[in-house]
Design an enzyme around this catalytic site. Structure first.
Site, PDB file in Angstrom:
ATOM      1  N   ASN A 357       0.917  -1.076   0.026  1.00  0.00           N
ATOM      2  CA  ASN A 357       0.036   0.012  -0.026  1.00  0.00           C
ATOM      3  C   ASN A 357       0.646   1.341   0.062  1.00  0.00           C
ATOM      4  O   ASN A 357       1.939   1.166  -0.007  1.00  0.00           O
ATOM      5  CB  ASN A 357      -0.916  -0.012   1.208  1.00  0.00           C
ATOM      6  CG  ASN A 357      -0.215   0.093   2.540  1.00  0.00           C
ATOM      7  OD1 ASN A 357       0.856  -0.425   2.894  1.00  0.00           O
ATOM      8  ND2 ASN A 357      -0.430   1.321   3.229  1.00  0.00           N
ATOM      9  N   CYS A 359       1.944   3.444   2.168  1.00  0.00           N
ATOM     10  CA  CYS A 359       2.856   3.694   3.296  1.00  0.00           C
ATOM     11  C   CYS A 359       3.545   2.601   3.564  1.00  0.00           C
ATOM     12  O   CYS A 359       4.665   2.418   4.653  1.00  0.00           O
ATOM     13  CB  CYS A 359       2.121   4.223   4.449  1.00  0.00           C
ATOM     14  SG  CYS A 359       1.228   5.648   4.031  1.00  0.00           S
ATOM     15  N   GLU A 361       3.024  -0.317   4.800  1.00  0.00           N
ATOM     16  CA  GLU A 361       2.850  -1.184   6.146  1.00  0.00           C
ATOM     17  C   GLU A 361       1.979  -2.494   5.792  1.00  0.00           C
ATOM     18  O   GLU A 361       2.339  -3.523   6.536  1.00  0.00           O
ATOM     19  CB  GLU A 361       2.196  -0.519   7.167  1.00  0.00           C
ATOM     20  CG  GLU A 361       0.762  -0.346   6.700  1.00  0.00           C
ATOM     21  CD  GLU A 361       0.655   1.170   6.277  1.00  0.00           C
ATOM     22  OE1 GLU A 361      -0.553   1.674   6.629  1.00  0.00           O
ATOM     23  OE2 GLU A 361       1.429   1.544   5.635  1.00  0.00           O
TER      24      GLU A 361
END
Length: 640
Positions: A357, A359, A361
């Protein structure tokens, strides 16, 4: 789930028995707090003009101005100035929590209506007191007439065809509209050094990134309440990798030149839209083979997408230096370690992990999604410096249960994503305020003690989440893809348990947390061997941007504070000043005495100051740099 006095009742085929942790029987959570009416007026940081106004909103008196402002401007639904507009935190929480309770009852999660009511009250109490928060799309969409998009994180797939590339643009737009972000690996697209079937030269993935970037800049996430978030990834052996690496650094050279020439290049500035590639985080997907070539100073092959032939052999160390230089200049690209990521993959029989995704994570299957929720760690730090281990465990149980319920009623932007998410049920419980917790405990962020506490809490959260997932599997069944991936899933669970056993806790707090984490992993893996797991993934460590502000966190995600006083510019022209509230407690933990200001003999306790001379300072807290020292950091789009 249980109160702090009892033990958790484990799931049975008849549904979950839910006991109280935070609430009091016979008292509704709303009746335990003092409420007040406020006016939320946001002004433009450029010219002072009012760009948002809603008067008479209702919040607990313990909530800060910033938290109330964020919720009012970002999460209240309905047109401002109309009777349909939400005006109270009660309305917002009820809209979401009652939807979760109804879905849980409908899908057989609870043993009785009484258990469902306790579940509703516990979630309400935790949200009301800022113990945790769901990710932003839940607040945007759940309980409204909009599609019930609950996931913040999406991973798409793009093939080497114009139809697939145009589908990528459309799917991202739908995801942004729902308030979420997406990531994609473009490595299947043939390079600009390969031919088309017509005989012409291909455009290459970097060219197609321009269109996606423009789309993201146009479609603001969540109905113009925050910026769209996206990630673009390219494998290190792609023939266009060198162009990809320097793409954003080159554009930021333009930004600086245009700014110096007098153009408005600030966030939301009227001229910034003329610069490309500013709406995405970029990452290079590196392999073990490439990293070994860097270490050994060897050549590395770039391979055609169509037939795998070698187009060029480059100097691996030179490319790595280019990646580092670009990241130093503009914070992009980041690195993703492909072999390590896939070694921890619970579902390799279904497909490889190729992307993340925005970011980074959430890493799992293509055309999948993950809904997030984060716990506020400061709510579990006791006055004596201890950690509320048992209450933390019970809170993880509640949140994981709620998150899994959300998949039962969630809507998805495409049928492919819906099918994958319902079959694999990826969740992302996480935490915020780690930096503040370490500050309050007198532990430098970069220290053995700090890392020990962080590792212990993370393992406890993850172990409890998977143990709860195994219990849910015994109640409502494992995820659909589990049978196909049972052995690799169990292998990864054993790897997590082994990683927990490798933690060497420093101090009594970390030792107590690790002791409970070990118990959770042992219990969870034993249950999983019997029942499987309800979720193919249970936890992530998200940046917790907007929801961190909603929870009045001093630090977001796993980061230290970047400054003790921060000025944040908001999408739409608003702004807020954020002052770190953990400093007094941190100074007490470090042994600094509280003293009266000498400037006035009538100084009240509220104006007392801190002495600059510590009474005592344990050697374990000594550090050459403060844990909140500023530094260059990767510029993430807001997730959570």
């Amino acid at each position: 789930m249980t109160t702090g006095k009892g033990r958790t009742a484990r799931g049975t085929v008849g549904g979950l028995k839910v006991e109280r942790v935070w609430t009091t029987e016979g008292v509704h959570p709303y009746d335990e707090v003092a409420w007040e009416r406020r006016d939320v007026v946001m002004t433009n940081w450029r010219d002072g003009s009012i760009n948002f106004e809603q008067r008479g909103v209702e919040f607990p008196d313990s909530w800060s101005v910033n938290a109330a402002n964020i919720v009012t401007t970002k999460y209240f639904r309905g047109a401002v100035g109309t009777p349909q507009r939400e005006w109270s935190l009660k309305q917002l929480i009820d809209r979401v929590v009652k939807t979760y309770r109804a879905a849980g009852e409908q899908h057989g999660y609870f043993a009785s209506p009484a258990d469902a009511e306790v579940f509703e009250h516990e979630l309400t109490w935790m949200l009301l007191h800022q113990v945790f928060s769901f990710n932003s799309p839940v607040w945007f969409n759940v309980g409204t007439a909009s599609p019930q998009q609950v996931s913040a994180c999406f991973i798409l797939a793009v093939d080497d065809s114009m139809d697939s590339i145009l589908d990528w643009y459309k799917e991202e737009g739908l995801i942004f509209k729902g308030g979420s972000g997406s990531g994609v690996n473009l490595s299947r697209i043939r390079s600009s050094r390969e031919l088309l079937s017509s005989g012409g030269t291909a455009s290459g993935p970097v060219s197609f990134m321009r269109g996606a970037d423009a789309s993201a800049g146009t479609i603001k996430s969540g109905g113009a309440t925050r910026r769209a978030a996206k990630m673009v990834i390219l494998d290190v052996d792609h023939p266009d990798i060198e162009e990809f690496v320097v793409t954003k650094a080159r554009e930021e050279d333009k930004i600086r030149a245009l700014r110096d020439a007098g153009f408005d290049m600030d966030l939301g500035g009227k001229d910034i839209v003329s610069v490309q590639y500013q709406n995405a985080n970029n990452s290079v997907r590196v392999s073990d083979e490439f990293m070994r070539a860097v270490e050994e100073g060897k050549g590395f092959d770039l391979r055609a997408r169509l037939d795998g032939s070698v187009i060029e052999t480059i100097d691996a160390k030179k490319l790595f230096a280019s990646i580092a230089q670009a990241a130093w200049e503009c914070a992009d690209p980041g690195l993703q370690y492909d072999d390590t990521i896939n070694d921890w993959h619970t579902c390799p029989e279904t497909g490889r992990i190729t992307a993340s995704n925005p970011c980074s994570e959430y890493l799992h299957l293509d055309n999948s999604s993950c809904n997030l929720a984060s716990l506020n760690l400061m709510k579990f730090l006791r006055a004596d410096g201890g950690f509320e281990v048992e209450r933390f465990v019970k809170s993880v149980e509640f949140v994981i249960t709620a998150m899994d319920i959300s998949i039962c009623f969630a809507d998805f932007p495409t049928e492919k994503i819906g099918e994958t998410t319902r079959a694999y049920r990826q969740l992302g419980i996480g935490y915020a305020n780690l930096g503040a917790l370490l500050m309050a405990s007198g532990l430098p962020y970069d220290s053995e003690g700090g890392r020990s506490v962080a590792a212990a809490i993370t393992s406890l959260m993850n172990g409890t989440a998977y143990r709860r997932s195994a219990e849910l599997a015994g109640v409502v069944g494992p995820y659909d893809g589990y049978a196909r991936n049972a052995e690799p899933h169990k292998r990864v669970m054993r790897k997590h348990a082994a990683a927990n056993d490798a933690i060497k806790p420093t101090g009594s707090v970390a030792t107590a947390i690790v002791r409970e984490a070990t118990k959770q992993w042992q219990q969870g893996n034993k249950l999983g061997e019997k029942s499987g797991w309800r979720n193919s993934q249970a936890s992530v460590l998200a940046p917790t941007g907007t929801i961190g502000l909603m929870m009045d966190c001093d630090t977001t995600g796993v980061e230290p504070d970047l400054a003790l006083v921060k000025f944040k510019k908001l999408v739409g022209g608003g702004s807020m000043q954020i002052v770190n509230q953990t400093v007094p407690r941190a100074l007490r933990s470090l042994g600094y005495p509280r003293s009266r200001s000498r400037r006035s003999s009538s100084t009240s306790p509220s104006t007392a100051t801190w002495s600059t001379r510590p009474v005592s300072r344990p050697s374990t807290t000594r550090s050459s740099t403060a844990p909140w020292a500023t530094g260059r950091s990767r510029r993430w789009a807001m997730c959570g």
